[in-house]
Design a protein around this motif. Sequence first.
Motif, PDB file in Angstrom:
ATOM      1  N   LEU A 172       0.914 -12.426   5.435  1.00  0.00           N
ATOM      2  CA  LEU A 172       1.234 -12.210   4.026  1.00  0.00           C
ATOM      3  C   LEU A 172       0.191 -11.327   3.340  1.00  0.00           C
ATOM      4  O   LEU A 172       0.528 -10.492   2.496  1.00  0.00           O
ATOM      5  N   ALA A 173      -1.077 -11.487   3.714  1.00  0.00           N
ATOM      6  CA  ALA A 173      -2.125 -10.666   3.108  1.00  0.00           C
ATOM      7  C   ALA A 173      -1.919  -9.195   3.457  1.00  0.00           C
ATOM      8  O   ALA A 173      -2.111  -8.310   2.615  1.00  0.00           O
ATOM      9  N   ARG A 174      -1.527  -8.926   4.688  1.00  0.00           N
ATOM     10  CA  ARG A 174      -1.267  -7.545   5.091  1.00  0.00           C
ATOM     11  C   ARG A 174      -0.045  -7.002   4.361  1.00  0.00           C
ATOM     12  O   ARG A 174      -0.032  -5.827   3.944  1.00  0.00           O
ATOM     13  N   GLN A 175       0.969  -7.815   4.184  1.00  0.00           N
ATOM     14  CA  GLN A 175       2.127  -7.394   3.398  1.00  0.00           C
ATOM     15  C   GLN A 175       1.691  -6.959   1.999  1.00  0.00           C
ATOM     16  O   GLN A 175       2.120  -5.914   1.497  1.00  0.00           O
ATOM     17  N   ARG A 176       0.829  -7.769   1.394  1.00  0.00           N
ATOM     18  CA  ARG A 176       0.395  -7.480   0.028  1.00  0.00           C
ATOM     19  C   ARG A 176      -0.388  -6.172  -0.026  1.00  0.00           C
ATOM     20  O   ARG A 176      -0.250  -5.393  -0.977  1.00  0.00           O
ATOM     21  N   GLU A 177      -1.196  -5.899   0.977  1.00  0.00           N
ATOM     22  CA  GLU A 177      -1.946  -4.643   1.013  1.00  0.00           C
ATOM     23  C   GLU A 177      -0.989  -3.443   1.021  1.00  0.00           C
ATOM     24  O   GLU A 177      -1.221  -2.448   0.323  1.00  0.00           O
ATOM     25  N   VAL A 178       0.066  -3.556   1.805  1.00  0.00           N
ATOM     26  CA  VAL A 178       1.027  -2.455   1.901  1.00  0.00           C
ATOM     27  C   VAL A 178       1.763  -2.273   0.579  1.00  0.00           C
ATOM     28  O   VAL A 178       1.960  -1.143   0.106  1.00  0.00           O
TER      29      VAL A 178
END
Length: 293
Positions: A172-178
């Motif tokens: 989820l954190a990587r999703q948010r970065e994108v």
Amino acid sequence: MDERNLAGLFEEHRTRLRAVAYRMLGSVSEADDAVQETWIRLGRTGADEVNDLGAWLTTVVARVCLNALRSRERRREDPLDVRVPDPIVAPGTGGDPEHEALLADSVGLALMVVLETLSPDERVAFVLHDMFAVPYEEIAPLIDRSTPTARQLASRARRRVQGHAPVPDPDLARQREVVDAFFAAARDGDLDALVTVLHPDVVLRSDGGVARPRQTTVITGARNVAAQAVTFGRLSPYARPALVNGTAGTVVTAHGRPLSVMAFTVTEGRITAIDVLADPDRLDALVPAPSGD
């Protein structure tokens, strides 16, 4: 069995029943109505007459949903190119426990959009078998088909889902970065940066509701979506992060009112789908008020 004990047994299954109904109908209010109708039918029957209560309740709520889907299909005069189902939105800071339970058990909004394109029988067969492990032998009489036909319907639906509903990255954190990178590029009007963060075959679906059909559209391809996304840059001051069907999303609000919900499907570090609900008739009931309101 008295009503208090019956209600206690029903509550043990409510979360699963609501998840089944939501995935069948794509509507939070209709899902709640289906669960309520299931409770009424249980009250008429009584748990003493049921051998496997969980299976019985799942069958009943599925039948209620199937009837609703068939009725919806018969009266469909919807001019929209695409219908984005009700998103399950949460700020990620806690809230109503039942709402949070539905969020935790939800599936991506891109998948829900694909489910909207299935026939009622395909949707019931796929949801029950692939998402809730109901045997085809139990699905077949529910949809008035043979067991092989129920299997074929689910298989047909599965192929459509696999071809049009990408699986989100689990981080989820990587999703948010994108998603943050997407908004930064949109705010700066940087088309090249937008194309970099978008999958070449990305699809943007926007549902403005029947009152605003011109705002209901589908755009495909990284360049086309990037060109459209530049207009999102002006919304950056009004956008706040949210969980939308369990994945990174954004709620755009102004003057205390929601303007849109944006759900992003991030697959292998790139945005493969953006689903936007901007239907004012649905947003107020679906979007939690910001903290402090």
